[in-house]
Design an enzyme around this catalytic site. Structure first.
Site, PDB file in Angstrom:
ATOM      1  N   ASN A   9      87.359   2.843 156.298  1.00 54.89           N
ATOM      2  CA  ASN A   9      86.121   2.074 156.895  1.00 54.89           C
ATOM      3  C   ASN A   9      87.024   1.467 158.110  1.00 54.89           C
ATOM      4  O   ASN A   9      87.934   0.460 157.978  1.00 54.89           O
ATOM      5  CB  ASN A   9      85.727   0.726 155.813  1.00 54.89           C
ATOM      6  N   TRP A  10      86.761   1.549 159.053  1.00 51.58           N
ATOM      7  CA  TRP A  10      87.433   1.115 160.464  1.00 51.58           C
ATOM      8  C   TRP A  10      86.855  -0.317 160.888  1.00 51.58           C
ATOM      9  O   TRP A  10      87.580  -1.047 161.629  1.00 51.58           O
ATOM     10  CB  TRP A  10      87.242   2.013 161.618  1.00 51.58           C
ATOM     11  N   LYS A  11      85.797  -0.865 160.135  1.00 51.17           N
ATOM     12  CA  LYS A  11      85.340  -2.276 160.411  1.00 51.17           C
ATOM     13  C   LYS A  11      85.056  -2.391 161.950  1.00 51.17           C
ATOM     14  O   LYS A  11      85.018  -1.521 162.680  1.00 51.17           O
ATOM     15  CB  LYS A  11      86.298  -3.441 159.868  1.00 51.17           C
ATOM     16  N   HIS A  98      78.668  -3.645 151.976  1.00 53.96           N
ATOM     17  CA  HIS A  98      79.895  -4.109 152.046  1.00 53.96           C
ATOM     18  C   HIS A  98      79.797  -5.705 152.023  1.00 53.96           C
ATOM     19  O   HIS A  98      78.996  -6.306 152.426  1.00 53.96           O
ATOM     20  CB  HIS A  98      80.449  -3.627 153.592  1.00 53.96           C
ATOM     21  N   GLU A 100      81.625  -7.849 153.679  1.00 54.57           N
ATOM     22  CA  GLU A 100      81.488  -8.563 154.883  1.00 54.57           C
ATOM     23  C   GLU A 100      80.131  -8.641 155.307  1.00 54.57           C
ATOM     24  O   GLU A 100      79.773  -9.653 156.052  1.00 54.57           O
ATOM     25  CB  GLU A 100      82.459  -7.830 156.074  1.00 54.57           C
ATOM     26  N   GLU A 170      84.863  -3.137 145.411  1.00 55.68           N
ATOM     27  CA  GLU A 170      85.795  -3.957 146.266  1.00 55.68           C
ATOM     28  C   GLU A 170      85.851  -5.561 146.037  1.00 55.68           C
ATOM     29  O   GLU A 170      84.978  -6.172 146.304  1.00 55.68           O
ATOM     30  CB  GLU A 170      85.292  -3.884 147.789  1.00 55.68           C
ATOM     31  N   GLY A 176      91.830  -6.946 152.708  1.00 57.42           N
ATOM     32  CA  GLY A 176      92.512  -7.407 153.868  1.00 57.42           C
ATOM     33  C   GLY A 176      93.608  -8.839 153.600  1.00 57.42           C
ATOM     34  O   GLY A 176      93.781  -9.258 154.553  1.00 57.42           O
ATOM     35  N   SER A 215      92.965  -3.569 150.169  1.00 58.98           N
ATOM     36  CA  SER A 215      94.385  -3.436 150.344  1.00 58.98           C
ATOM     37  C   SER A 215      95.032  -2.025 149.792  1.00 58.98           C
ATOM     38  O   SER A 215      96.143  -2.140 149.366  1.00 58.98           O
ATOM     39  CB  SER A 215      95.154  -4.717 149.768  1.00 58.98           C
ATOM     40  N   GLY A 236      90.676   0.061 154.136  1.00 59.20           N
ATOM     41  CA  GLY A 236      90.129  -0.680 155.542  1.00 59.20           C
ATOM     42  C   GLY A 236      91.392  -0.539 156.203  1.00 59.20           C
ATOM     43  O   GLY A 236      91.596   0.594 157.237  1.00 59.20           O
ATOM     44  N   GLY A 237      92.264  -1.572 156.590  1.00 57.39           N
ATOM     45  CA  GLY A 237      93.313  -1.624 157.355  1.00 57.39           C
ATOM     46  C   GLY A 237      94.253  -0.355 157.375  1.00 57.39           C
ATOM     47  O   GLY A 237      94.583   0.188 158.659  1.00 57.39           O
TER      48      GLY A 237
HETATM   49  P1  13P Z   1      91.518  -3.170 153.160  1.00 62.44           P
HETATM   50  O1  13P Z   1      91.941  -2.147 152.908  1.00 62.44           O
HETATM   51  O2  13P Z   1      91.802  -3.862 154.703  1.00 62.44           O
HETATM   52  O3  13P Z   1      91.811  -4.538 152.307  1.00 62.44           O
HETATM   53  O4  13P Z   1      89.859  -3.270 153.532  1.00 62.44           O
HETATM   54  C1  13P Z   1      89.016  -2.952 152.408  1.00 62.44           C
HETATM   55  C2  13P Z   1      87.675  -2.791 152.586  1.00 62.44           C
HETATM   56  O5  13P Z   1      86.923  -3.780 153.061  1.00 62.44           O
HETATM   57  C3  13P Z   1      87.190  -1.563 152.760  1.00 62.44           C
HETATM   58  O6  13P Z   1      85.917  -1.279 153.115  1.00 62.44           O
END
Ligand code: 13P
Length: 255
Positions: A9-11, A98, A100, A170, A176, A215, A236-237
């Site tokens: 997920n590149w957000k 998600h 967020e 999640e 993050g 993470s 994510g990251g």
């Molecule tokens: P991180 O891997 O950056 O913690 O993000 C997780 C996430 O929200 C993937 O959708």
């Protein structure tokens, strides 16, 4: 029995140049044997989907989006993107619910369930995200929150719809933050989610894939994926770095 799956997920990250470099890195590192043991997808922001679809051609990496409108469309929904549009530009997956989106855009369980149904209706595979906040965990409400989030979709869309989806646990406190759930914590909630689905249909519960997100890195992926009910990751990251992401895919492929 359940093929591992890793989705990135590149957000709200990337640019045309950065995406092209990232996909080139994936193209180089994602070997055919790896891909045969693990499904892989990346989810760029909407505006880059069509570009990235072209760049991914000839690779085993599928395309996903980060959200969809709950309405089928076309129609008067300024700023929204329909599931059929996502399919049209080459998406195979779409994240729904998600944390967020829930946190910053007020998405509730009912809306998330409608998004899941909208995605399935056009042939996309939804990746349904659930997870508790730190306050909820500290208050001992983890199971309560997860049950509410999963049951809302089971009730509204049906267990067969959940069976055609992928789920991602999640925990919000692990996203993050660098604070990963321990493998045991992840397994405990994954087992709970599978049990919740099994209460409706045992076969579906046994075959649906449950990803862990929060993470995930190359350094912790293997121990997380060693858990019996952790079928891969939503990353994510670490998905913004091709080497790191492919190392996570490799850990899942060894499962
Ligand atoms: P991180 O891997 O950056 O913690 O993000 C997780 C996430 O929200 C993937 O959708």
């Amino acid at each position: 029995m359940r093929k591992p799956f890793v989705a990135g997920n590149w957000k709200m990250h990337g640019s045309r140049d950065a995406n092209a470099r990232l996909v080139q890195g994936l193209r180089t590192a994602m070997t055919a044997p790896l891909a045969s043991h693990c499904d892989v997808a990346v989810c760029p922001p909407f505006v880059y989907l069509a570009d990235v679809a072209v760049q991914l051609q000839g690779t085993p990496v599928a395309l996903g989006a980060q959200d969809t409108c709950a309405e089928p469309g076309p129609g008067a929904r300024t700023g929204e993107v329909s599931a059929s549009m996502l399919l049209d530009v080459g998406c195979r997956y779409v994240l729904v619910g998600h944390s967020e989106r829930r946190q910053f855009h007020g998405e509730d369980d009912g809306l998330v369930a409608r998004k899941l149904s909208a995605a399935l209706a056009v042939g996309l595979t939804p990746i349904l995200c659930v997870g508790e906040s730190l306050q909820e965990r500290d208050a001992g409400l983890t199971h309560h929150v997860i049950a509410r989030q999963v049951d809302a979709v089971l009730d509204a869309a049906g267990v067969a719809a959940v069976g055609r989806s992928v789920l991602a646990y999640e925990p919000v406190w692990a996203i993050g933050t660098g604070r990963t759930a321990s493998p045991e914590q992840a397994q405990e909630v994954h087992g709970f989610i599978r049990g919740r689905i099994a209460a409706r249909d045992g076969n579906i519960a046994g075959s649906v894939r449950l990803l862990y997100g929060g993470s995930v890195k190359a350094s912790n992926a293997r121990e997380l994926f060693a858990m019996p009910d952790v079928d891969g990751g939503l990353v994510g990251g670490a998905s913004l770095n091709a080497e790191e992401f492919v190392a996570i895919v490799a850990a899942a492929a060894r499962k």
